[in-house]
Scaffold this motif. Structure first.
Motif, PDB file in Angstrom:
ATOM      1  N   GLY A   1      -3.840   3.066   2.809  1.00  0.00           N
ATOM      2  CA  GLY A   1      -3.212   4.251   3.403  1.00  0.00           C
ATOM      3  C   GLY A   1      -3.802   5.523   2.817  1.00  0.00           C
ATOM      4  O   GLY A   1      -4.073   6.487   3.530  1.00  0.00           O
ATOM      5  N   GLN A   2      -4.041   5.514   1.491  1.00  0.00           N
ATOM      6  CA  GLN A   2      -4.589   6.715   0.851  1.00  0.00           C
ATOM      7  C   GLN A   2      -6.025   6.980   1.260  1.00  0.00           C
ATOM      8  O   GLN A   2      -6.507   8.092   1.131  1.00  0.00           O
ATOM      9  N   ARG A   3      -6.746   5.950   1.741  1.00  0.00           N
ATOM     10  CA  ARG A   3      -8.110   6.242   2.188  1.00  0.00           C
ATOM     11  C   ARG A   3      -8.169   6.515   3.689  1.00  0.00           C
ATOM     12  O   ARG A   3      -9.229   6.665   4.256  1.00  0.00           O
ATOM     13  N   GLY A   4      -6.998   6.579   4.338  1.00  0.00           N
ATOM     14  CA  GLY A   4      -6.997   7.050   5.710  1.00  0.00           C
ATOM     15  C   GLY A   4      -6.647   6.005   6.751  1.00  0.00           C
ATOM     16  O   GLY A   4      -6.651   6.291   7.944  1.00  0.00           O
ATOM     17  N   VAL A   5      -6.368   4.769   6.312  1.00  0.00           N
ATOM     18  CA  VAL A   5      -5.914   3.758   7.265  1.00  0.00           C
ATOM     19  C   VAL A   5      -4.445   4.045   7.581  1.00  0.00           C
ATOM     20  O   VAL A   5      -3.647   4.262   6.670  1.00  0.00           O
ATOM     21  N   ILE A   6      -4.106   4.103   8.858  1.00  0.00           N
ATOM     22  CA  ILE A   6      -2.722   4.355   9.247  1.00  0.00           C
ATOM     23  C   ILE A   6      -1.923   3.078   8.992  1.00  0.00           C
ATOM     24  O   ILE A   6      -2.383   1.986   9.332  1.00  0.00           O
ATOM     25  N   LEU A   7      -0.750   3.200   8.406  1.00  0.00           N
ATOM     26  CA  LEU A   7       0.066   2.016   8.133  1.00  0.00           C
ATOM     27  C   LEU A   7       1.250   1.969   9.091  1.00  0.00           C
ATOM     28  O   LEU A   7       1.865   2.991   9.391  1.00  0.00           O
ATOM     29  N   ALA A   8       1.543   0.767   9.577  1.00  0.00           N
ATOM     30  CA  ALA A   8       2.702   0.581  10.440  1.00  0.00           C
ATOM     31  C   ALA A   8       3.396  -0.711  10.034  1.00  0.00           C
ATOM     32  O   ALA A   8       2.817  -1.550   9.352  1.00  0.00           O
ATOM     33  N   VAL A   9       4.645  -0.842  10.450  1.00  0.00           N
ATOM     34  CA  VAL A   9       5.410  -2.062  10.183  1.00  0.00           C
ATOM     35  C   VAL A   9       5.863  -2.646  11.504  1.00  0.00           C
ATOM     36  O   VAL A   9       6.279  -1.920  12.407  1.00  0.00           O
ATOM     37  N   CYS A  10       5.712  -3.976  11.635  1.00  0.00           N
ATOM     38  CA  CYS A  10       6.213  -4.674  12.808  1.00  0.00           C
ATOM     39  C   CYS A  10       6.897  -5.940  12.310  1.00  0.00           C
ATOM     40  O   CYS A  10       6.237  -6.849  11.818  1.00  0.00           O
ATOM     41  N   SER A  11       8.208  -5.958  12.397  1.00  0.00           N
ATOM     42  CA  SER A  11       8.944  -7.048  11.758  1.00  0.00           C
ATOM     43  C   SER A  11      10.123  -7.489  12.602  1.00  0.00           C
ATOM     44  O   SER A  11      10.744  -6.671  13.287  1.00  0.00           O
TER      45      SER A  11
ATOM     46  N   PHE B   1     -16.139   9.340   4.198  1.00  0.00           N
ATOM     47  CA  PHE B   1     -14.796   9.478   3.633  1.00  0.00           C
ATOM     48  C   PHE B   1     -14.618  10.946   3.289  1.00  0.00           C
ATOM     49  O   PHE B   1     -15.377  11.509   2.505  1.00  0.00           O
ATOM     50  N   THR B   2     -13.633  11.569   3.907  1.00  0.00           N
ATOM     51  CA  THR B   2     -13.462  13.004   3.734  1.00  0.00           C
ATOM     52  C   THR B   2     -12.033  13.314   3.303  1.00  0.00           C
ATOM     53  O   THR B   2     -11.164  12.441   3.319  1.00  0.00           O
ATOM     54  N   ALA B   3     -11.825  14.573   2.938  1.00  0.00           N
ATOM     55  CA  ALA B   3     -10.473  14.986   2.530  1.00  0.00           C
ATOM     56  C   ALA B   3      -9.480  14.767   3.677  1.00  0.00           C
ATOM     57  O   ALA B   3      -8.323  14.457   3.442  1.00  0.00           O
ATOM     58  N   ASP B   4      -9.948  14.897   4.922  1.00  0.00           N
ATOM     59  CA  ASP B   4      -9.065  14.669   6.064  1.00  0.00           C
ATOM     60  C   ASP B   4      -8.566  13.228   6.108  1.00  0.00           C
ATOM     61  O   ASP B   4      -7.433  12.956   6.475  1.00  0.00           O
TER      62      ASP B   4
END
Lengths: 642, 81
Positions: free
Chosen positions: A322-332, A431-434
């Motif tokens: 998540g901190q490197r820019g991967v969006i995290l989601a939950v499906c449960s 890999f950028t600040a964005d």
């Protein structure tokens, strides 16, 4: 070792291949080959899948209709690579790419780049992979050479590589990828090896360090085979001495499927096909046990038990992604309140509720929920990776939503993170600040949605956001993120043309052309660089080669504000009109009516246009610009003066 | 492992590597008899046999292969009876 451990095994791949051979329809054959590429396979099966796909294409199947993006890779090597090309192509299929791979005789890489190589020029590679090995161009240093002497020899060698990289960039505007060196000769000194500056392993290590630093400075990507060798260990088909002596192979057949995948995932990243979002199951994926049955006190998570620590390691890895820019989601499959309570109340949770951009817990089927997650996040369903310990759920998703990546998971949660990492879903070219701020941006997106639900009218909502659009000509600071955005945006992308840093730099330097990067901030925060315009002269008009935008700012009138910037910049450069182009890609249907919506009128295509492209013209000052609720900050000296 | 078993496995390997279900090899088969059996395919065959039989050929052994018969014999000597 299972080198493609994240791919599911096929119940009977041999039979599936045999039956695929009888398929007469090329398009169906290509689709079958692409489907089979997603199963665990050794080099022989990989070769057979490649033959099916090659036959299908030779017989007229079109990659685009099979959902595959064409991409051309030239492999210039100092060892034999011919036996690796099928594995690259098949791994490409598994990553939604139709790779064309060109190679030259081994050891000819300098001549190919520095001299004339008509075949390579005709191939026009989009990516050039320099696959070198530690035996190529040895530095020939005496063992007693000093640290300084070794340093100087390494620098000279890397300077030669830089010249080759620049040449590849200039000639082909190609993305260059440099392979790091794997030590092939055994160490001379044992553990003392690194204390002798000119020892074989010291030299390789120093070359690799210098290659990595130079690549960072030059915008060259790495195929870091040295790190892969360290991960795999000895005897896995990398640097096998028998294969070297027999056929000058650095990578043997046995390891071809993995090597091919390493190449394909970089190509996929460059073509904008990397995954964007990790969707996590909860019970027995992020913690041990079932929260609904065991309760917050009963689930296994955190310090104190090996199981609890293993699940914590999964959470930590997801949080780091998540901190490197991967969006995290939950499906449960859970009650929303129960699932969210675990995030709020369990003291050992490494993942916080705020890290999750989209949280879905209910009793519906997971395929519908995944569709909903993609929709709410405004990303393609093919940019999701779904992590679930339950083989039945994985199986259903693979069948219902074949475009979602669903890794096989090892038995033990302790191995989940390594398995996910080995699959290379989130390979990137920058890999950028964005990127680092993306998680926050998506969380703020949820707040904006809430604000919209509160606002009674759309106009009032947009005014209340206090949006500021900042337009700049692309400079060194914006270059990596700009190229990254161009190369990965699929939906809001009028032409889906990909580019390189070299090409954008050239455009920005040309006073007649325009390379614009646009950032948007509002009262909830900075959305980062969200849109790119690349444009160049076409008669009396400024032709918009590329107009793309991040979908997370859809519906905020950014298009209208961007047009205002564009019109002003075009007028300042003396143009009479804007020329807009739309090329359907199968994934950009949302912008089909982009130009007419902004007031452009249909016109004839300019010479040399691709047949499926449609064109619109916008005469400057002919009519008032469409209204918007965004304040514009233009960097006057750059954007408005040519 | 007897002759029949070795040849049956070898046929499978050849069919996979050359992607041709019609291939049947015997002791006298050489590279001239099989279309596409070039030096690259040769390495593929060696590696496929190593993986299938769980054995490893030495460099010197690779020099002494002249036909499928040599290959089968070598495999048999490594996997044992």
């Amino acid at each position: 070792m299972d080198q493609l451990a994240w791919l599911p095994p096929h119940p009977d791949l041999g039979a599936a291949l045999a039956s695929a051979r009888t398929e007469d329809n090329p398009q169906a054959l290509l689709a079958t080959a692409a489907r089979l590429s997603g199963f665990r396979r050794d080099f022989a099966a990989t070769g057979r899948i490649d033959r099916l796909a090659q036959r299908a294409i030779a017989e007229g199947a079109t990659p685009k209709s099979a959902g595959l993006a064409p991409y051309r890779v030239a492999v210039l090597a100092s060892h034999t690579v011919d036996h690796l090309l099928p594995a690259m192509r098949v791994a490409g299929l598994s990553r939604r790419l139709a790779l064309a791979v060109h190679t030259t005789a081994y050891g000819q890489y300098r001549q190919s780049l520095l001299g004339e190589d008509p075949a390579l020029a005709a191939f026009a590679p989009q990516m050039v992979l320099l696959a070198l090995d530690a035996r190529d161009a040895p530095l020939e240093l005496p063992l007693t050479a000093s640290d300084e002497t070794v340093e100087a020899a390494v620098a000279a060698r890397v300077d030669e590589l830089r010249r080759l990289w620049r040449r590849a960039r200039q000639r082909f505007a190609a993305q260059v990828v440099q392979q790091t060196l794997v030590p092939l000769d055994p160490p001379l000194f044992g553990s003392f090896e690194a204390l002798v500056p000119a020892s074989p392993w010291s030299v390789v290590e120093r070359l690799n360090a210098a290659i990595r630093a130079a690549a960072r400075a030059e915008g060259v990507l790495l195929l870091d085979l040295a790190w892969e060798a360290a991960r795999l260990g000895q005897g896995q088909g990398l640097g096998d001495a028998v294969r070297w002596h027999q056929a000058k192979q650095l990578v043997s057949h046995a390891l071809a499927p993995l090597y091919g995948d390493l190449v394909a995932r970089i190509a996929a990243a460059a073509a904008g096909l990397s995954k964007k979002c990790l969707v996590l199951d909860l019970d027995n994926t992020l913690w041990g046990g079932v929260i609904g049955d065991d309760g917050i006190a009963g689930i296994k998570l955190g310090q104190g038990s090996p199981t609890g620590e293993a699940f914590l390691s999964v959470q930590r890895y997801a949080a780091a992604l998540g901190q490197r820019g991967v969006i995290l989601a939950v499906c449960s499959k859970n009650d929303m309140a129960v699932a969210e309570a675990a995030f709020a109340e369990h003291p050992e949770m490494a993942l916080k509720r705020a890290d999750i951009a989209c949280f879905v817990a209910n009793w519906q089927d997971k395929a519908s929920n995944l569709r909903q997650i993609a929709q709410r996040l405004n990303i393609g369903i093919d940019s999701l990776v779904f992590l679930d310990d339950n083989p039945a759920e994985r199986d259903i998703i693979r069948r219902e939503l074949p475009e979602v990546a669903v890794p096989e998971l090892p038995e033990d949660a302790a191995d989940y993170a390594a398995c996910l990492a080995s699959a290379g879903y989130f390979e990137t070219i920058a890999f950028t600040a964005d990127d680092a701020g993306r998680g926050r941006a998506y969380a703020a997106g949820e707040e904006r949605r809430a604000a919209m639900e509160e606002a009674t009218d759309m106009e009032g909502y947009l005014q209340g956001l206090a949006m500021v659009l900042q337009a700049r000509e692309v400079g060194p600071a914006e270059l990596p993120r700009t190229v990254q955005l161009v190369n990965k945006t699929n939906q809001f992308n009028l032409t889906t043309r990909r580019t390189t840093e070299a090409a954008v730099e050239a455009l920005a330097a040309d006073p007649r052309s325009l390379a614009l990067s646009l950032r948007l901030r509002d009262k909830f925060g900075d959305n980062g660089l969200i849109a790119v315009i690349l444009a160049q002269p076409e008669g009396d008009a400024l032709r918009i080669d590329t107009w793309l935008m991040s979908c997370r700012v859809l519906g905020r009138q950014v298009e209208e504000a961007t047009l205002a910037v564009l019109a002003e910049a075009a007028a300042a450069r003396g143009y009479r009109a804007l020329l807009g182009e739309y090329i359907p890609s199968g994934r950009n249907g949302m912008v089909e009516a982009h130009y007419p919506r902004l007031g452009f009128t249909p016109c004839d295509p300019p010479p040399g246009a691709v047949p499926e492209a449609r064109f619109w013209r916008y005469v400057l000052d002919a009519a008032p610009l469409p209204p918007h609720a965004i304040a514009i900050e233009t960097q006057r000296e750059q954007v408005l003066t040519p | 492992m007897n002759d029949t078993q070795v040849y049956s496995q070898l046929n499978e390997i050849f069919r996979e590597v050359f992607d041709d279900e019609g291939i049947t090899v015997d002791a006298a088969t050489t590279a001239h008899d099989v279309e596409g059996w070039d030096s690259a395919a040769h390495v593929s065959l060696i590696v496929a046999a190593e993986m299938k039989f769980g054995i490893r050929f030495r460099t010197a052994e690779l020099d002494s292969l002249h036909n499928v018969g040599d290959f089968a014999q070598l495999i048999q000597s490594k996997v044992g009876a």
